[in-house]
Design a protein around this motif. Sequence first.
Motif, PDB file in Angstrom:
ATOM      1  N   SER A 192     -33.404 -15.336 -72.990  1.00  0.00           N
ATOM      2  CA  SER A 192     -31.954 -15.212 -72.831  1.00  0.00           C
ATOM      3  C   SER A 192     -31.652 -14.351 -71.611  1.00  0.00           C
ATOM      4  O   SER A 192     -32.560 -13.902 -70.908  1.00  0.00           O
ATOM      5  N   SER A 193     -30.383 -14.124 -71.347  1.00  0.00           N
ATOM      6  CA  SER A 193     -29.986 -13.342 -70.173  1.00  0.00           C
ATOM      7  C   SER A 193     -30.537 -11.918 -70.273  1.00  0.00           C
ATOM      8  O   SER A 193     -30.595 -11.328 -71.358  1.00  0.00           O
ATOM      9  N   GLY A 194     -30.932 -11.393 -69.109  1.00  0.00           N
ATOM     10  CA  GLY A 194     -31.451 -10.030 -69.089  1.00  0.00           C
ATOM     11  C   GLY A 194     -32.456  -9.842 -67.976  1.00  0.00           C
ATOM     12  O   GLY A 194     -32.743 -10.761 -67.196  1.00  0.00           O
ATOM     13  N   GLY A 195     -33.028  -8.652 -67.907  1.00  0.00           N
ATOM     14  CA  GLY A 195     -33.998  -8.341 -66.872  1.00  0.00           C
ATOM     15  C   GLY A 195     -35.390  -8.835 -67.215  1.00  0.00           C
ATOM     16  O   GLY A 195     -35.776  -8.900 -68.392  1.00  0.00           O
ATOM     17  N   CYS A 196     -36.135  -9.222 -66.204  1.00  0.00           N
ATOM     18  CA  CYS A 196     -37.511  -9.674 -66.406  1.00  0.00           C
ATOM     19  C   CYS A 196     -38.262  -9.555 -65.083  1.00  0.00           C
ATOM     20  O   CYS A 196     -37.678  -9.230 -64.053  1.00  0.00           O
ATOM     21  N   GLN A 197     -39.552  -9.825 -65.140  1.00  0.00           N
ATOM     22  CA  GLN A 197     -40.382  -9.859 -63.936  1.00  0.00           C
ATOM     23  C   GLN A 197     -40.808 -11.299 -63.702  1.00  0.00           C
ATOM     24  O   GLN A 197     -41.358 -11.946 -64.601  1.00  0.00           O
ATOM     25  N   PRO A 213     -38.074 -21.912 -77.391  1.00  0.00           N
ATOM     26  CA  PRO A 213     -39.468 -22.354 -77.207  1.00  0.00           C
ATOM     27  C   PRO A 213     -39.599 -23.867 -77.336  1.00  0.00           C
ATOM     28  O   PRO A 213     -39.012 -24.485 -78.219  1.00  0.00           O
ATOM     29  N   GLY A 214     -40.342 -24.442 -76.402  1.00  0.00           N
ATOM     30  CA  GLY A 214     -40.521 -25.885 -76.388  1.00  0.00           C
ATOM     31  C   GLY A 214     -39.393 -26.628 -75.710  1.00  0.00           C
ATOM     32  O   GLY A 214     -39.373 -27.859 -75.719  1.00  0.00           O
ATOM     33  N   SER A 215     -38.455 -25.889 -75.098  1.00  0.00           N
ATOM     34  CA  SER A 215     -37.286 -26.505 -74.465  1.00  0.00           C
ATOM     35  C   SER A 215     -37.169 -26.062 -73.014  1.00  0.00           C
ATOM     36  O   SER A 215     -37.763 -25.081 -72.591  1.00  0.00           O
ATOM     37  N   ALA A 216     -36.347 -26.799 -72.267  1.00  0.00           N
ATOM     38  CA  ALA A 216     -36.071 -26.474 -70.870  1.00  0.00           C
ATOM     39  C   ALA A 216     -34.581 -26.244 -70.693  1.00  0.00           C
ATOM     40  O   ALA A 216     -33.766 -26.777 -71.455  1.00  0.00           O
ATOM     41  N   GLY A 217     -34.224 -25.438 -69.697  1.00  0.00           N
ATOM     42  CA  GLY A 217     -32.821 -25.179 -69.426  1.00  0.00           C
ATOM     43  C   GLY A 217     -32.617 -24.732 -67.995  1.00  0.00           C
ATOM     44  O   GLY A 217     -33.569 -24.488 -67.254  1.00  0.00           O
ATOM     45  N   LYS A 218     -31.347 -24.632 -67.602  1.00  0.00           N
ATOM     46  CA  LYS A 218     -30.987 -24.178 -66.263  1.00  0.00           C
ATOM     47  C   LYS A 218     -30.603 -22.696 -66.333  1.00  0.00           C
ATOM     48  O   LYS A 218     -29.848 -22.286 -67.224  1.00  0.00           O
ATOM     49  N   VAL A 219     -31.101 -21.916 -65.379  1.00  0.00           N
ATOM     50  CA  VAL A 219     -30.797 -20.493 -65.345  1.00  0.00           C
ATOM     51  C   VAL A 219     -30.470 -20.087 -63.915  1.00  0.00           C
ATOM     52  O   VAL A 219     -30.795 -20.795 -62.964  1.00  0.00           O
ATOM     53  N   THR A 220     -29.815 -18.943 -63.767  1.00  0.00           N
ATOM     54  CA  THR A 220     -29.565 -18.349 -62.457  1.00  0.00           C
ATOM     55  C   THR A 220     -30.407 -17.094 -62.325  1.00  0.00           C
ATOM     56  O   THR A 220     -30.469 -16.278 -63.257  1.00  0.00           O
ATOM     57  N   LEU A 221     -31.038 -16.937 -61.179  1.00  0.00           N
ATOM     58  CA  LEU A 221     -31.896 -15.791 -60.925  1.00  0.00           C
ATOM     59  C   LEU A 221     -31.236 -14.905 -59.872  1.00  0.00           C
ATOM     60  O   LEU A 221     -30.851 -15.390 -58.802  1.00  0.00           O
ATOM     61  N   ALA A 222     -31.086 -13.630 -60.173  1.00  0.00           N
ATOM     62  CA  ALA A 222     -30.499 -12.677 -59.227  1.00  0.00           C
ATOM     63  C   ALA A 222     -31.501 -11.553 -58.986  1.00  0.00           C
ATOM     64  O   ALA A 222     -32.086 -11.015 -59.928  1.00  0.00           O
ATOM     65  N   CYS A 244     -36.159  -9.230 -61.626  1.00  0.00           N
ATOM     66  CA  CYS A 244     -35.110 -10.255 -61.578  1.00  0.00           C
ATOM     67  C   CYS A 244     -34.179 -10.084 -62.769  1.00  0.00           C
ATOM     68  O   CYS A 244     -34.588  -9.655 -63.849  1.00  0.00           O
ATOM     69  N   THR A 245     -32.907 -10.429 -62.558  1.00  0.00           N
ATOM     70  CA  THR A 245     -31.960 -10.543 -63.664  1.00  0.00           C
ATOM     71  C   THR A 245     -31.713 -12.026 -63.910  1.00  0.00           C
ATOM     72  O   THR A 245     -31.246 -12.738 -63.019  1.00  0.00           O
ATOM     73  N   LEU A 246     -32.067 -12.466 -65.083  1.00  0.00           N
ATOM     74  CA  LEU A 246     -31.945 -13.879 -65.436  1.00  0.00           C
ATOM     75  C   LEU A 246     -30.641 -14.077 -66.201  1.00  0.00           C
ATOM     76  O   LEU A 246     -30.335 -13.325 -67.128  1.00  0.00           O
ATOM     77  N   GLN A 247     -29.870 -15.080 -65.798  1.00  0.00           N
ATOM     78  CA  GLN A 247     -28.588 -15.369 -66.441  1.00  0.00           C
ATOM     79  C   GLN A 247     -28.592 -16.808 -66.955  1.00  0.00           C
ATOM     80  O   GLN A 247     -28.915 -17.741 -66.207  1.00  0.00           O
ATOM     81  N   THR A 248     -28.252 -16.966 -68.222  1.00  0.00           N
ATOM     82  CA  THR A 248     -28.222 -18.305 -68.808  1.00  0.00           C
ATOM     83  C   THR A 248     -27.093 -18.380 -69.829  1.00  0.00           C
ATOM     84  O   THR A 248     -26.838 -17.401 -70.562  1.00  0.00           O
ATOM     85  N   PRO A 249     -26.338 -19.495 -69.886  1.00  0.00           N
ATOM     86  CA  PRO A 249     -25.230 -19.624 -70.832  1.00  0.00           C
ATOM     87  C   PRO A 249     -25.688 -19.483 -72.282  1.00  0.00           C
ATOM     88  O   PRO A 249     -24.973 -18.965 -73.129  1.00  0.00           O
ATOM     89  N   GLN A 250     -26.882 -19.983 -72.556  1.00  0.00           N
ATOM     90  CA  GLN A 250     -27.453 -19.862 -73.897  1.00  0.00           C
ATOM     91  C   GLN A 250     -28.959 -19.738 -73.790  1.00  0.00           C
ATOM     92  O   GLN A 250     -29.558 -20.188 -72.818  1.00  0.00           O
TER      93      GLN A 250
END
Length: 280
Positions: free
Chosen positions: A214-219, A239-248, A229-235
Amino acid sequence: MKRFFLHLVVLLLAACSESKKDAQAASGQPAVSTTDLPVVVLGGPTCAEFVKGLTLAGVSKAQDLSRESLAGKAAALHAASVAVILVDATEGPLPVTREDVLLTRQFCRGTVVIGFSKSALVEDAELLDLEEMEVRDLLNKYDHPGDTAAVGFDSESARTKQPKGFAALAVLLSKMRPADPPRAARPAQQAAGAELYVLADLEAFKRGLIQPVSSGGCQLIFGDKVVPCTLQTPQAVQPGSAGKVTLAFPEPVSFRVGDRFVIGVEDHLTAAGRIGDVTR
């Protein structure tokens, strides 16, 4: 006189070399071949012995990645011309094999080769063929040309028609081409529309690590760098799924559209992604 003896020594050495090649050809053994291409080997505990055999056979830059961190594997794969996916023939492909194949898909710019260790211990030739098919199918699943990938076995007594023995493997590797140089990149602080796939728990080498992302900080681990990186995702991406995210990113990072990355937990792969649109 000294020049005469020097020419004589050169001729004798050349004659000995040709004689050795002829003897190898007559015995059916491959000629000794060397390569200084960077070759990395991924797999389990048999990697060290496999790399030792390659080195003695003339592969001077063979590297065992079995004990490297996730970031270390990514960096080594990014710099390698050849990545060997090593499978213990007495066990067949394991969950770690899937992780290794996915890492090569994300970061290897060179050629992927299938290797088998402990092949002399498998008496059933059909079992070796079946294991080879399994690894080829796994490569195909992760966008590698599995059907045409080169394959080699560590023992000259392996029950296979494929190249076998470290001398034959050295010849095989010496025919590989160097990896293409990386494409030019420009600094950016945001990547919108990045694709992210979160492994299912059964796909992970070490189970129990996989959680929704989910949205939040990660490496993020790219091939040649690790960046916060700060990862942003609407939802949350399940696991086992794909989605679109924004990386800042807190500071500009050099990358290109299409560059791949991974996210890890406790040095194990948990998610893999690819850069989409880049915001400069």
